[in-house]
Design a protein around this motif. Sequence first.
Motif, PDB file in Angstrom:
ATOM      1  N   VAL A 102     -15.011   7.274  -6.936  1.00  0.00           N
ATOM      2  CA  VAL A 102     -14.355   6.432  -6.094  1.00  0.00           C
ATOM      3  C   VAL A 102     -15.156   6.713  -4.816  1.00  0.00           C
ATOM      4  O   VAL A 102     -15.672   7.836  -4.381  1.00  0.00           O
ATOM      5  CB  VAL A 102     -12.688   7.158  -5.739  1.00  0.00           C
ATOM      6  CG1 VAL A 102     -12.096   6.453  -4.711  1.00  0.00           C
ATOM      7  CG2 VAL A 102     -12.090   7.129  -7.222  1.00  0.00           C
ATOM      8  N   SER A 143     -16.347   1.227  -1.497  1.00  0.00           N
ATOM      9  CA  SER A 143     -16.441   1.516  -2.955  1.00  0.00           C
ATOM     10  C   SER A 143     -16.720   0.348  -3.602  1.00  0.00           C
ATOM     11  O   SER A 143     -17.094  -0.744  -3.103  1.00  0.00           O
ATOM     12  CB  SER A 143     -14.939   1.843  -3.295  1.00  0.00           C
ATOM     13  OG  SER A 143     -14.049   0.803  -2.932  1.00  0.00           O
ATOM     14  N   GLY A 144     -16.757   0.609  -4.945  1.00  0.00           N
ATOM     15  CA  GLY A 144     -17.310  -0.811  -5.882  1.00  0.00           C
ATOM     16  C   GLY A 144     -18.574  -0.923  -5.666  1.00  0.00           C
ATOM     17  O   GLY A 144     -19.067  -2.162  -5.849  1.00  0.00           O
ATOM     18  N   PHE A 193     -20.119  -4.025 -10.774  1.00  0.00           N
ATOM     19  CA  PHE A 193     -18.813  -4.584 -10.386  1.00  0.00           C
ATOM     20  C   PHE A 193     -18.534  -5.269  -9.146  1.00  0.00           C
ATOM     21  O   PHE A 193     -18.274  -6.494  -9.017  1.00  0.00           O
ATOM     22  CB  PHE A 193     -17.881  -3.333 -10.351  1.00  0.00           C
ATOM     23  CG  PHE A 193     -16.451  -3.724 -10.535  1.00  0.00           C
ATOM     24  CD1 PHE A 193     -15.804  -4.403 -11.662  1.00  0.00           C
ATOM     25  CD2 PHE A 193     -15.581  -3.424  -9.537  1.00  0.00           C
ATOM     26  CE1 PHE A 193     -14.649  -4.761 -11.617  1.00  0.00           C
ATOM     27  CE2 PHE A 193     -14.086  -4.077  -9.397  1.00  0.00           C
ATOM     28  CZ  PHE A 193     -13.806  -4.716 -10.477  1.00  0.00           C
ATOM     29  N   SER A 224      -6.770  -1.986   0.727  1.00  0.00           N
ATOM     30  CA  SER A 224      -7.970  -2.871   0.844  1.00  0.00           C
ATOM     31  C   SER A 224      -8.097  -3.882   1.476  1.00  0.00           C
ATOM     32  O   SER A 224      -7.278  -4.590   2.076  1.00  0.00           O
ATOM     33  CB  SER A 224      -8.078  -3.368  -0.649  1.00  0.00           C
ATOM     34  OG  SER A 224      -7.985  -2.464  -1.570  1.00  0.00           O
ATOM     35  N   SER A 264      -6.357  -6.429  -5.936  1.00  0.00           N
ATOM     36  CA  SER A 264      -6.108  -4.916  -6.447  1.00  0.00           C
ATOM     37  C   SER A 264      -7.309  -4.311  -6.243  1.00  0.00           C
ATOM     38  O   SER A 264      -8.458  -4.662  -6.162  1.00  0.00           O
ATOM     39  CB  SER A 264      -6.040  -5.256  -8.262  1.00  0.00           C
ATOM     40  OG  SER A 264      -5.855  -3.833  -8.675  1.00  0.00           O
ATOM     41  N   ASP A 265      -7.087  -3.144  -6.005  1.00  0.00           N
ATOM     42  CA  ASP A 265      -8.308  -1.863  -5.689  1.00  0.00           C
ATOM     43  C   ASP A 265      -8.451  -1.027  -6.899  1.00  0.00           C
ATOM     44  O   ASP A 265      -9.173  -0.015  -6.780  1.00  0.00           O
ATOM     45  CB  ASP A 265      -7.809  -0.990  -4.519  1.00  0.00           C
ATOM     46  CG  ASP A 265      -6.847  -0.211  -4.578  1.00  0.00           C
ATOM     47  OD1 ASP A 265      -6.054  -0.224  -5.654  1.00  0.00           O
ATOM     48  OD2 ASP A 265      -6.456   0.598  -3.700  1.00  0.00           O
ATOM     49  N   LEU A 266      -7.725  -1.231  -8.013  1.00  0.00           N
ATOM     50  CA  LEU A 266      -8.019  -0.455  -9.212  1.00  0.00           C
ATOM     51  C   LEU A 266      -7.456   0.811  -9.109  1.00  0.00           C
ATOM     52  O   LEU A 266      -8.087   1.787  -9.641  1.00  0.00           O
ATOM     53  CB  LEU A 266      -9.189  -0.862  -9.973  1.00  0.00           C
ATOM     54  CG  LEU A 266      -9.663  -2.226 -10.122  1.00  0.00           C
ATOM     55  CD1 LEU A 266     -11.198  -2.365 -10.592  1.00  0.00           C
ATOM     56  CD2 LEU A 266      -8.851  -2.841 -11.018  1.00  0.00           C
ATOM     57  N   GLY A 267      -6.567   1.226  -7.977  1.00  0.00           N
ATOM     58  CA  GLY A 267      -6.206   2.372  -7.903  1.00  0.00           C
ATOM     59  C   GLY A 267      -6.979   3.363  -7.088  1.00  0.00           C
ATOM     60  O   GLY A 267      -6.849   4.589  -6.793  1.00  0.00           O
ATOM     61  N   VAL A 268      -7.867   2.580  -6.358  1.00  0.00           N
ATOM     62  CA  VAL A 268      -8.895   3.607  -5.471  1.00  0.00           C
ATOM     63  C   VAL A 268      -7.979   4.294  -4.296  1.00  0.00           C
ATOM     64  O   VAL A 268      -8.231   5.406  -4.189  1.00  0.00           O
ATOM     65  CB  VAL A 268      -9.925   2.572  -5.015  1.00  0.00           C
ATOM     66  CG1 VAL A 268     -10.851   3.558  -4.138  1.00  0.00           C
ATOM     67  CG2 VAL A 268     -11.017   2.308  -6.160  1.00  0.00           C
ATOM     68  N   LYS A 315      -5.973   6.907  -5.606  1.00  0.00           N
ATOM     69  CA  LYS A 315      -6.790   8.291  -5.788  1.00  0.00           C
ATOM     70  C   LYS A 315      -7.334   9.189  -4.614  1.00  0.00           C
ATOM     71  O   LYS A 315      -7.226  10.313  -4.428  1.00  0.00           O
ATOM     72  CB  LYS A 315      -8.039   7.766  -6.430  1.00  0.00           C
ATOM     73  CG  LYS A 315      -7.560   7.591  -8.001  1.00  0.00           C
ATOM     74  CD  LYS A 315      -8.906   7.013  -8.766  1.00  0.00           C
ATOM     75  CE  LYS A 315      -8.584   6.498 -10.302  1.00  0.00           C
ATOM     76  NZ  LYS A 315      -9.666   6.036 -10.708  1.00  0.00           N
TER      77      LYS A 315
END
Length: 122
Positions: A30, A54-55, A59, A89, A94-98, A101
């Motif tokens: 993350v 992130s990312g 991706f 974000s 969506s932040d995919l749960g970042v 976490k």
Amino acid sequence: TPPAGTDAKAAAGTLEKIIGSYPPDGQNKVDLGGWSLVDGSYAPGSTVSIEYKSGIGNFAKFLNGGKPFVDDLKLAISADGAVDVKSSSRVGDSDLGVNEKRLSYFVASLRKDGWTAPDPAY
């Protein structure tokens, strides 16, 4: 909320220590792009703004034109040392749960220091 009887300045100092302990290259894949303080100071009655990237990698190249995704964390420190948190974000659905976490990391660290903090909920 800091432990009962904690001075507001001491609470702000603990918050700064815990936020500063976040790994520069993230945790568990993350925030691979790191983070930086954007604005503010850790003092009662102030707001701190932090930017996380992130990312990084394929991706981001596929979904964001090769640029990292940016998340914002705002910490509003009240006069008594309690903290209101907003983590979001900057773009996307969506932040995919970042963010969850990241906040879970901070909550666990604060609880170890005796703070009361709810589990992050999205």
